[in-house]
Design a protein around this motif. Sequence first.
Motif, PDB file in Angstrom:
ATOM      1  N   GLU A   1       0.996  -1.276  -0.060  1.00 15.51           N
ATOM      2  CA  GLU A   1      -0.161   0.044  -0.198  1.00 15.51           C
ATOM      3  C   GLU A   1       0.941   1.120  -0.010  1.00 15.51           C
ATOM      4  OE1 GLU A   1      -3.169   2.585   3.005  1.00 15.51           O
ATOM      5  OE2 GLU A   1      -2.424   0.448   3.596  1.00 15.51           O
ATOM      6  N   ILE A   2       0.456   2.104  -1.033  1.00 15.78           N
ATOM      7  CA  ILE A   2       1.216   3.204  -0.933  1.00 15.78           C
ATOM      8  C   ILE A   2       0.879   4.340   0.101  1.00 15.78           C
ATOM      9  CG2 ILE A   2       1.992   5.467  -2.292  1.00 15.78           C
ATOM     10  CD1 ILE A   2       1.576   3.859  -4.846  1.00 15.78           C
ATOM     11  N   LEU A   3       1.912   4.717   1.211  1.00 18.65           N
ATOM     12  CA  LEU A   3       1.369   5.475   2.287  1.00 18.65           C
ATOM     13  C   LEU A   3       1.642   6.952   1.870  1.00 18.65           C
ATOM     14  CD1 LEU A   3       3.120   3.530   5.136  1.00 18.65           C
ATOM     15  CD2 LEU A   3       0.713   3.413   4.472  1.00 18.65           C
ATOM     16  N   LYS A   4       2.789   7.340   1.207  1.00 14.61           N
ATOM     17  CA  LYS A   4       2.689   8.889   1.133  1.00 14.61           C
ATOM     18  C   LYS A   4       3.839   8.988   0.012  1.00 14.61           C
ATOM     19  CE  LYS A   4       4.552  12.909   3.617  1.00 14.61           C
ATOM     20  NZ  LYS A   4       3.232  13.748   3.256  1.00 14.61           N
ATOM     21  N   TRP A   5       3.694   9.780  -0.965  1.00 15.52           N
ATOM     22  CA  TRP A   5       4.097  10.288  -1.900  1.00 15.52           C
ATOM     23  C   TRP A   5       5.304  11.315  -1.566  1.00 15.52           C
ATOM     24  CZ3 TRP A   5       5.543   7.481  -5.941  1.00 15.52           C
ATOM     25  CH2 TRP A   5       4.704   6.597  -6.626  1.00 15.52           C
ATOM     26  N   TYR A   6       6.402  11.458  -1.782  1.00 17.64           N
ATOM     27  CA  TYR A   6       7.347  12.616  -1.644  1.00 17.64           C
ATOM     28  C   TYR A   6       7.728  13.359  -2.645  1.00 17.64           C
ATOM     29  CZ  TYR A   6       8.294   9.918   2.848  1.00 17.64           C
ATOM     30  OH  TYR A   6       8.146   9.276   3.929  1.00 17.64           O
ATOM     31  N   VAL A   7       7.307  12.725  -3.986  1.00 17.01           N
ATOM     32  CA  VAL A   7       7.116  13.530  -5.290  1.00 17.01           C
ATOM     33  C   VAL A   7       6.048  13.763  -5.959  1.00 17.01           C
ATOM     34  CG1 VAL A   7       9.818  12.925  -5.587  1.00 17.01           C
ATOM     35  CG2 VAL A   7       7.990  11.670  -6.452  1.00 17.01           C
ATOM     36  N   GLN A   8       6.043  14.591  -6.899  1.00 20.13           N
ATOM     37  CA  GLN A   8       4.775  14.802  -7.817  1.00 20.13           C
ATOM     38  C   GLN A   8       5.227  15.040  -9.091  1.00 20.13           C
ATOM     39  OE1 GLN A   8       1.691  14.348  -6.905  1.00 20.13           O
ATOM     40  NE2 GLN A   8       2.071  13.879  -4.824  1.00 20.13           N
ATOM     41  N   PRO A   9       4.528  15.106 -10.082  1.00 19.49           N
ATOM     42  CA  PRO A   9       4.687  15.355 -11.300  1.00 19.49           C
ATOM     43  C   PRO A   9       5.487  16.509 -11.600  1.00 19.49           C
ATOM     44  CG  PRO A   9       2.430  14.079 -11.529  1.00 19.49           C
ATOM     45  CD  PRO A   9       2.967  14.422 -10.118  1.00 19.49           C
ATOM     46  N   GLY A  10       6.535  16.776 -12.359  1.00 19.33           N
ATOM     47  CA  GLY A  10       7.162  17.989 -12.641  1.00 19.33           C
ATOM     48  C   GLY A  10       8.461  18.055 -11.480  1.00 19.33           C
ATOM     49  N   ASP A  11       8.601  17.218 -10.471  1.00 21.41           N
ATOM     50  CA  ASP A  11       9.668  17.299  -9.602  1.00 21.41           C
ATOM     51  C   ASP A  11      10.978  16.572 -10.278  1.00 21.41           C
ATOM     52  OD1 ASP A  11       7.911  18.589  -7.965  1.00 21.41           O
ATOM     53  OD2 ASP A  11       7.643  17.214  -6.411  1.00 21.41           O
ATOM     54  N   THR A  12      11.982  17.352  -9.905  1.00 17.24           N
ATOM     55  CA  THR A  12      13.189  16.648 -10.277  1.00 17.24           C
ATOM     56  C   THR A  12      13.646  15.567  -9.247  1.00 17.24           C
ATOM     57  OG1 THR A  12      13.999  18.525 -11.361  1.00 17.24           O
ATOM     58  CG2 THR A  12      15.650  17.021 -10.722  1.00 17.24           C
ATOM     59  N   VAL A  13      14.031  14.193  -9.671  1.00 17.06           N
ATOM     60  CA  VAL A  13      14.559  13.270  -8.999  1.00 17.06           C
ATOM     61  C   VAL A  13      15.954  12.698  -9.153  1.00 17.06           C
ATOM     62  CG1 VAL A  13      12.080  12.659  -8.466  1.00 17.06           C
ATOM     63  CG2 VAL A  13      13.446  11.586 -10.421  1.00 17.06           C
ATOM     64  N   THR A  14      16.544  12.359  -8.172  1.00 16.43           N
ATOM     65  CA  THR A  14      17.973  11.727  -8.430  1.00 16.43           C
ATOM     66  C   THR A  14      18.045  10.310  -8.251  1.00 16.43           C
ATOM     67  OG1 THR A  14      18.632  12.434  -6.470  1.00 16.43           O
ATOM     68  CG2 THR A  14      19.109  14.033  -8.145  1.00 16.43           C
ATOM     69  N   ASP A  15      18.871   9.569  -8.746  1.00 22.34           N
ATOM     70  CA  ASP A  15      19.202   8.316  -8.537  1.00 22.34           C
ATOM     71  C   ASP A  15      19.403   7.980  -6.996  1.00 22.34           C
ATOM     72  OD1 ASP A  15      19.691   5.402  -8.536  1.00 22.34           O
ATOM     73  OD2 ASP A  15      21.243   5.659 -10.029  1.00 22.34           O
ATOM     74  N   GLY A  16      18.239   7.116  -6.340  1.00 20.64           N
ATOM     75  CA  GLY A  16      18.707   6.780  -4.910  1.00 20.64           C
ATOM     76  C   GLY A  16      17.670   7.585  -4.192  1.00 20.64           C
ATOM     77  N   GLN A  17      17.130   8.662  -4.658  1.00 20.33           N
ATOM     78  CA  GLN A  17      16.093   9.476  -3.909  1.00 20.33           C
ATOM     79  C   GLN A  17      15.022   8.737  -3.499  1.00 20.33           C
ATOM     80  OE1 GLN A  17      15.345  13.265  -5.722  1.00 20.33           O
ATOM     81  NE2 GLN A  17      13.261  13.390  -4.574  1.00 20.33           N
ATOM     82  N   VAL A  18      14.519   8.951  -2.078  1.00 18.46           N
ATOM     83  CA  VAL A  18      13.379   8.388  -1.543  1.00 18.46           C
ATOM     84  C   VAL A  18      11.977   9.050  -2.375  1.00 18.46           C
ATOM     85  CG1 VAL A  18      11.973   7.864   0.180  1.00 18.46           C
ATOM     86  CG2 VAL A  18      14.406   7.591   0.532  1.00 18.46           C
ATOM     87  N   ILE A  19      11.307   8.498  -3.033  1.00 13.85           N
ATOM     88  CA  ILE A  19      10.235   8.864  -3.727  1.00 13.85           C
ATOM     89  C   ILE A  19       8.703   8.681  -2.982  1.00 13.85           C
ATOM     90  CG2 ILE A  19      11.237   9.133  -5.996  1.00 13.85           C
ATOM     91  CD1 ILE A  19       9.778   6.422  -6.692  1.00 13.85           C
ATOM     92  N   CYS A  20       8.676   7.603  -2.480  1.00 12.82           N
ATOM     93  CA  CYS A  20       7.568   7.215  -1.597  1.00 12.82           C
ATOM     94  C   CYS A  20       7.670   6.359  -0.321  1.00 12.82           C
ATOM     95  CB  CYS A  20       6.376   6.633  -2.516  1.00 12.82           C
ATOM     96  SG  CYS A  20       6.746   5.013  -3.146  1.00 12.82           S
ATOM     97  N   GLU A  21       6.743   6.136   0.467  1.00 12.07           N
ATOM     98  CA  GLU A  21       6.846   5.266   1.648  1.00 12.07           C
ATOM     99  C   GLU A  21       5.580   4.245   1.400  1.00 12.07           C
ATOM    100  OE1 GLU A  21       6.791   4.956   6.573  1.00 12.07           O
ATOM    101  OE2 GLU A  21       6.090   6.645   5.486  1.00 12.07           O
TER     102      GLU A  21
END
Length: 488
Positions: A24-44
């Motif tokens: 179950e997806i508890l929480k998103w830490y990113v949204q469309p348009g956000d810049t992400v890097t390799d290894g960055q936590v994106i969700c819980e």
Amino acid sequence: MTATEQRFREFKMPDVGEGLTEAEILKWYVQPGDTVTDGQVICEVETAKAAVELPCPYEGVVHAVHFEEGATVDVGTSIIAVDTDPGAGPAEAAAPAAAAEPAPAADEEDAEPQGRQAVLVGYGAAPSSTKRRARKPQPGAAAQEPAAAAVQAELNGHAAAPAPAAPAASPAAPVPSASPAAVPVAGRPLAKPPVRKLAKDLGIDLATVTPTGPDGVITREDVHAAAAPAPAPEASAPAVAPAATAPSSGSEAVRARETRIPIKGVRKATAQAMVNSAFTAPHVTEFITVDVTRTMKLVQELKQDPDMAGLRVNPLLLVAKALLVAIKRNPEISAAWDEENQEIVRKDYVNLGIAAATPRGLIVPNIKDADAKTLPQLAAALGELVTTAREGKTAPGDMAGGTITITNVGVFGVDTGTPILNPGEPAILAMGAVKLQPWVHKGKVKPRQVTTLALSFDHRLVDGELGSKVLADTAAILEQPKRLITWA
């Protein structure tokens, strides 16, 4: 891999435990348009074992998030799309790889003829009204098969006709995403794979379910509502005046005072594990009441010891150490029952589990090789285990491979209980509350600090003699803590 697939990378829900099928997806830490890097936590996400943070394996800009918070997603299903080359041009120039895949036909109902009906994000064309509608194929497309060309010609004919709606015999007409009512009955109902599986398990035809989700998507709640038994109809009661007729059984009034909580995640897994344990392993529970006055004095002394500075020192620590010494004196209890191979597996190590109550349910992380740790090391491991569990950050690996468990019901003021075995383990020790009670000490009745221990064990591999020895030795050490030295 095509150029589009190389640009738009789909991150699929991984198996973060041991053979888990969903999370179950508890929480998103990113949204469309956000810049992400390799290894960055994106969700819980929460699995049946623990809450886990997922790192992104790609670098770029989030193109799409396929599921909302609270959604249960099957392992292997794409949950987010990342544009790894955002400077290559507008995103509309190419669609994510997952969008090119047709929706999986999970049920027999999915075998119905399909037209250009919108499907879920990540499983076909996106239904969101903020995106452009799928363009109709041109009539002169040379790559169409004969059947497809005939359907397309029919669609074009209907599009040019002045009639306000397509005839009922043509379910392939484009479906607007303005409201759930716009989904044609003959079309393929919109539902995510976990919801389709739920409907299949409950024997519910999705075509009969009224959708309440965005853009006509059927939710888990819709399926449960469809599976609920319909209220008994009242004889000749007018439908326009329900308030004039009181409920015959009062069930509506009762439901209004109830709160229903979905069983999922850790609590669901715990419930299933306890049922399996209770009806698989024959439980036997023995009890012993012991004077722990000397142990409580030792706890106070250890709190002042420089070697224990900064460590969590409490009665549970000494109960754990006492149990480990008792297991060393009776190593036969460190074993497991292998039903498949009809073997008893002896283990030359002790991974000590500590039952911990968390907001998400009961979990049992364990201290690996606890029998090889000194008292300060054991105290440090216990403190870290408790802190991590309370924060909800216990990793699945920390809950695997346990060999015996302690549950401290005494913290709730409970004297003792009959604990159920953690599946796969031979025994579990319950520690009750330590209370001041009258006790015969050196021939006189005096107030002493007393507690009750309860040991449940699997009678297939632990007989009464072995279980009694382990429990008696643990109690003897707590009564005379110096045995931690003489017996170790």
